[in-house]
Design an enzyme around this catalytic site. Sequence first.
Site, PDB file in Angstrom:
ATOM      1  N   HIS A 501       0.831  -1.213   0.000  1.00  0.00           N
ATOM      2  CA  HIS A 501       0.000   0.000   0.000  1.00  0.00           C
ATOM      3  C   HIS A 501       0.863   1.259   0.000  1.00  0.00           C
ATOM      4  O   HIS A 501       0.705   2.136  -0.856  1.00  0.00           O
ATOM      5  CB  HIS A 501      -0.920  -0.008   1.223  1.00  0.00           C
ATOM      6  CG  HIS A 501      -1.770   1.215   1.367  1.00  0.00           C
ATOM      7  ND1 HIS A 501      -3.098   1.241   1.022  1.00  0.00           N
ATOM      8  CD2 HIS A 501      -1.492   2.464   1.823  1.00  0.00           C
ATOM      9  CE1 HIS A 501      -3.590   2.452   1.239  1.00  0.00           C
ATOM     10  NE2 HIS A 501      -2.634   3.210   1.736  1.00  0.00           N
ATOM     11  N   GLU A 502       1.757   1.355   0.963  1.00  0.00           N
ATOM     12  CA  GLU A 502       2.571   2.561   1.068  1.00  0.00           C
ATOM     13  C   GLU A 502       3.494   2.726  -0.130  1.00  0.00           C
ATOM     14  O   GLU A 502       3.798   3.846  -0.544  1.00  0.00           O
ATOM     15  CB  GLU A 502       3.371   2.557   2.381  1.00  0.00           C
ATOM     16  CG  GLU A 502       2.523   2.596   3.644  1.00  0.00           C
ATOM     17  CD  GLU A 502       1.531   3.747   3.663  1.00  0.00           C
ATOM     18  OE1 GLU A 502       1.804   4.807   3.045  1.00  0.00           O
ATOM     19  OE2 GLU A 502       0.463   3.599   4.282  1.00  0.00           O
ATOM     20  N   HIS A 505       1.767   4.627  -2.872  1.00  0.00           N
ATOM     21  CA  HIS A 505       1.939   6.077  -2.708  1.00  0.00           C
ATOM     22  C   HIS A 505       3.321   6.497  -3.226  1.00  0.00           C
ATOM     23  O   HIS A 505       3.464   7.521  -3.893  1.00  0.00           O
ATOM     24  CB  HIS A 505       1.836   6.456  -1.229  1.00  0.00           C
ATOM     25  CG  HIS A 505       0.443   6.493  -0.686  1.00  0.00           C
ATOM     26  ND1 HIS A 505      -0.565   7.209  -1.278  1.00  0.00           N
ATOM     27  CD2 HIS A 505      -0.082   5.919   0.422  1.00  0.00           C
ATOM     28  CE1 HIS A 505      -1.670   7.070  -0.560  1.00  0.00           C
ATOM     29  NE2 HIS A 505      -1.399   6.287   0.472  1.00  0.00           N
ATOM     30  N   HIS A 508       3.522   6.843  -6.869  1.00  0.00           N
ATOM     31  CA  HIS A 508       2.839   8.064  -7.308  1.00  0.00           C
ATOM     32  C   HIS A 508       3.791   9.256  -7.248  1.00  0.00           C
ATOM     33  O   HIS A 508       3.740  10.162  -8.084  1.00  0.00           O
ATOM     34  CB  HIS A 508       1.620   8.305  -6.418  1.00  0.00           C
ATOM     35  CG  HIS A 508       0.569   9.164  -7.032  1.00  0.00           C
ATOM     36  ND1 HIS A 508      -0.590   9.505  -6.364  1.00  0.00           N
ATOM     37  CD2 HIS A 508       0.476   9.772  -8.236  1.00  0.00           C
ATOM     38  CE1 HIS A 508      -1.341  10.257  -7.141  1.00  0.00           C
ATOM     39  NE2 HIS A 508      -0.712  10.447  -8.281  1.00  0.00           N
TER      40      HIS A 508
END
Length: 713
Positions: A501-502, A505, A508
């Site tokens: 998940h992290e 980010h 991105h």
Amino acid sequence: MKQNLRKAVIAASIACTALTVQAQTSKGRTAQIVSNSLMKQSTLPFNAPDFSRIKENDYLPAIRAAIAEQRAEIKKITDNKQKPTFVNTILAYERSGKNLERISNIYYALVSADKTPAIEKAQGEIVPLMTDFENEIKFNQKFFQRVKYVYDHEYTKLTGEDKKLLEVVYKSFTHAGALLPKEKMARMQEINKELAKLQQEFGDRLPKAGNEATVWVNDVKELSGLSEAGIAQCKKDAESRGGKAPYCIVITNTTQQPILASLDNRQLRERVYNASIHRTDGTGAYNTFPIIVKIARLRAEKAQLMGKKNYASYSLENTMAKNTDNVYAFLRQLIAAYKPKAEAQTKSIEEYARKTEGNDFHLQPYDRFYYSAKMKKDQYSFSDDEVKPYFNLDSVLVNGIFYAAHRVYGLNFRERKDIPTYNKDMKVFDVLDADGKQLALFYCDYFRRPTKRGGAWMSAFLKQSLDRNQKPLIYNVCNFAKAPEGQPTLLTWDETQTMFHEFGHALHGMLSHCKYNTLSGTAVSRDFVEMPSQFNESFASIPEVFNHYARHYKTNEPMPDALREKMLGSLNFLSAYALGENLAATCLDMAWHCLSSSEVPTAEQASAFEKKVLSEIGLLDSQIPPRYSTSYFNHIWGGGYAAGYYSYLWSEVLAVNIADYFETHGALTRKVGDDFRQKILSRGNTRDLMEIFSDFTGLKAPDTKALLKARGM
């Protein structure tokens, strides 16, 4: 706050000398500034922070000097006698304050991840300084009139990122209150100062309360049910926290504690659960309710000054959801589908428990994880302890996360030993594109410590910008228990997904390809920013990726097919809980921020208000409490998610839609990955977010039904 400040291009060594002459008369003070490593450009690759040289007492004087530097740059813009233009006003603003962003980004990284007493002490002066300066810029009418002139005269003539930058800058001023009459503007500045102080106070109190809530255990027999590694961790945690007893259980940031799934001792389970839910409600040493109600009243007043019904309406203006009606319509649709499932699942867990505990047994919230874990083991014939040996943190990172990024985007990662970090357990990697060109630096800070706040997050020391010729310096922070020296750190499946998940980010930020710093990377609305991270979780369970990293830490053998199928097949087992705790927290957030200032309850009434809100919307369920109760809901009182926690569910819908597209067109196919990278990950906030979502998926609007299907509901 710090993200709203625009940055500078003047070399720090030159600016520092000028500022020292202007602002300091003491020779000792001058020497301190000149020798301050933060006021000099780093000699490390890509201007990476040189933590080997930075001292804790460097931050305050460096931020003071950087504020003075940007103040001079803003004055130069406002004193310009020429007609305001995009170049001499908007672009000049975009290029101002570069040092302030760099220094404050480093400082705030430590505030969250390594808040030592010295860092906390400096925060007491730095937060008011930053807030005052933010007010100074946003309410500078001479400056705003130049911005407004450019917006009125050039907006329709500009294109691409220039047009988007002008729009974002102009709206940042108007949203802050630049169009307010003088008396309301003055009150808005006062509110901003008060809120900054209160949010800092809340943020300071929460980790202290978490440490205070630690559950101490004298007899190892009470830890029955834990593995040897789990018991060793409790012993290690006790030693690191002063050794009040031989063992301790550390309270994590969420309401439910994962360790409750393993503890046989019901009394200890109850102690742990109560320590969690009461950590900041005043029944112990800490009470955050007096801070919370002040924050809620000030936010409501702020919205009223802006002519809005409530803070939620004010906050949602620049999001995909747009307004509270759309948010509540979205939530009610999910609640209607969720409730029957939740009731049935709770009943099934209690019936299961009664088989061994007797018909008079009543399931309590601290029992749920324990008996649901047993049900899961009976149904799927495996336990979390059986799969943890296959989730070695190092393998998850290199053979899972990095491998998937290589397959999908062509990225390669190379560990560096020459980049200093703020903690010895951190690692740093070069991020290389398929053609070998450097894209970014990636920092990992995975292990918990008393100086780190709870949770997991991503941020940047520097963002990507073509205009600045700046590569992104991205970091991930988590709170995993570090294994004893010489042993591998083994993760749960949930922790494995957190890493994926992290890193979503992080991608991105790393793959951003934007002209302007203000628009790059994760500078998107809250209800879009969680999409890349939640989508990246989908790679964790793709067979090719899973089999590449899920290998036994001793034998390097892949997880047996039967065990893998059981584990992956169980992912949606009793899935209503995860959705319910999120819905409950989301509804609390919305309720607090839909109040007028006169409707905000007192600190003494806050707990009752929470129950009333959950009862009215149909989510008051002792078995499925909010993921974060009001008193320790850091996202909304200490973070940037006020009236925005719904965005996790909203963006999960987007993520599921995108994962479906990948599955249909080839999940590990470079063509699909490159398309996603080009159309979404690289674009930052340079285009309308719904447009870029539709451009990639072909959907005119997000498909909410896909979320319930993905969650097995």
